[in-house]
Enzyme design. Sequence first.
Site, mmCIF file in Angstrom:
data_model
loop_
_atom_site.group_PDB
_atom_site.id
_atom_site.type_symbol
_atom_site.label_atom_id
_atom_site.label_comp_id
_atom_site.label_asym_id
_atom_site.label_seq_id
_atom_site.Cartn_x
_atom_site.Cartn_y
_atom_site.Cartn_z
ATOM 1 N N CYS A 90 6.707 -0.120 6.937
ATOM 2 C CA CYS A 90 6.207 1.071 6.236
ATOM 3 C C CYS A 90 7.253 1.541 5.235
ATOM 4 O O CYS A 90 8.440 1.589 5.561
ATOM 5 C CB CYS A 90 5.919 2.169 7.251
ATOM 6 S SG CYS A 90 5.302 3.709 6.530
ATOM 7 N N LEU A 91 6.813 1.879 4.023
ATOM 8 C CA LEU A 91 7.751 2.336 2.990
ATOM 9 C C LEU A 91 8.489 3.607 3.413
ATOM 10 O O LEU A 91 9.579 3.880 2.923
ATOM 11 C CB LEU A 91 7.014 2.582 1.669
ATOM 12 C CG LEU A 91 6.464 1.340 0.954
ATOM 13 C CD1 LEU A 91 5.611 1.755 -0.237
ATOM 14 C CD2 LEU A 91 7.597 0.429 0.488
ATOM 15 N N HIS A 119 -3.555 1.050 8.553
ATOM 16 C CA HIS A 119 -2.218 1.649 8.467
ATOM 17 C C HIS A 119 -2.225 2.826 7.493
ATOM 18 O O HIS A 119 -1.697 3.904 7.797
ATOM 19 C CB HIS A 119 -1.220 0.556 8.022
ATOM 20 C CG HIS A 119 0.188 1.027 7.824
ATOM 21 N ND1 HIS A 119 1.244 0.575 8.580
ATOM 22 C CD2 HIS A 119 0.724 1.902 6.930
ATOM 23 C CE1 HIS A 119 2.363 1.159 8.167
ATOM 24 N NE2 HIS A 119 2.076 1.972 7.162
ATOM 25 N N GLU A 120 -2.854 2.629 6.324
ATOM 26 C CA GLU A 120 -2.908 3.704 5.316
ATOM 27 C C GLU A 120 -3.772 4.862 5.798
ATOM 28 O O GLU A 120 -3.434 6.029 5.600
ATOM 29 C CB GLU A 120 -3.453 3.163 3.990
ATOM 30 C CG GLU A 120 -2.643 2.049 3.343
ATOM 31 C CD GLU A 120 -1.173 2.377 3.183
ATOM 32 O OE1 GLU A 120 -0.796 3.561 3.170
ATOM 33 O OE2 GLU A 120 -0.381 1.431 3.099
ATOM 34 N N GLN A 168 2.859 9.950 1.781
ATOM 35 C CA GLN A 168 4.179 9.325 1.625
ATOM 36 C C GLN A 168 4.901 9.793 0.365
ATOM 37 O O GLN A 168 6.109 9.618 0.237
ATOM 38 C CB GLN A 168 4.049 7.792 1.604
ATOM 39 C CG GLN A 168 3.558 7.222 2.927
ATOM 40 C CD GLN A 168 3.461 5.711 2.861
ATOM 41 O OE1 GLN A 168 2.475 5.167 2.386
ATOM 42 N NE2 GLN A 168 4.490 5.022 3.327
ATOM 43 N N GLY A 186 0.830 -1.201 0.000
ATOM 44 C CA GLY A 186 0.000 0.000 0.000
ATOM 45 C C GLY A 186 0.863 1.248 0.000
ATOM 46 O O GLY A 186 2.054 1.191 0.309
ATOM 47 N N HIS A 231 -1.963 7.148 7.992
ATOM 48 C CA HIS A 231 -1.085 8.086 7.271
ATOM 49 C C HIS A 231 -1.830 9.380 6.948
ATOM 50 O O HIS A 231 -1.250 10.465 6.973
ATOM 51 C CB HIS A 231 -0.593 7.463 5.955
ATOM 52 C CG HIS A 231 0.654 6.651 6.088
ATOM 53 N ND1 HIS A 231 1.840 7.151 6.583
ATOM 54 C CD2 HIS A 231 0.922 5.356 5.761
ATOM 55 C CE1 HIS A 231 2.773 6.204 6.560
ATOM 56 N NE2 HIS A 231 2.250 5.096 6.073
HETATM 57 CO CO CO Z 1 3.179 3.249 5.860
#
Ligand code: CO
Length: 196
Positions: free
Chosen positions: A95-96, A137-138, A48, A43, A141
Amino acid sequence: MKIIAYGNPILRKQSSEIKEIDGEIRRLVGDMKETMKAAGGVGLAAPQVAVSKMLFVVDWSLLENEEIREEGIVAYINPVIHSVSEKNIVDLEGCLSIPEVAAEVMRPDRIEMSYQDLNGGEVELELTGYPARVVQHEYDHLQGILFIDRLAQSERAKIRDKLKDILAGRVKPFDGTQPVKGTSTEPVTYKRPAVF
Ligand code: CO
């Protein structure tokens, strides 16, 4: 697109609602899908990639053994989580924007949500288990919340040094120039912890 790292204040901002799903938003969704794939993520939320808008994309095809994987890549615009289960479960997350860090996070097992699709249609959705975790999680963000904010003290202590490395720029997220992992014809093996 370049993925911004933990420490960047944009990741801490409240995202704003998308008023109109126009060409600019469609382009952004396309770019985010490409970036998510290139970075090897399940995702990716707009903050991000330094865009404070209420939007995230998920590549469900990477989740093996989940029915939802048939949905493929989905864009979630102006998502709202209406209710969560009392039952909580713990699982690993990454997480990216926080590369090379994984930790166990407790979250509700089930959620009820709504969102707008790319055509502006209102969609209602109920998710359980790992898919519910990915969406939470998204969604976090979009409110400026990171998974590391939700860790127990003991988990947080384990990752302290790794967070320092990211803040110091010694470990960097995908920036659009690193070689793309795999190719589009090569199946991606989904291994926990996934990053999103
Ligand atoms: Co993340």
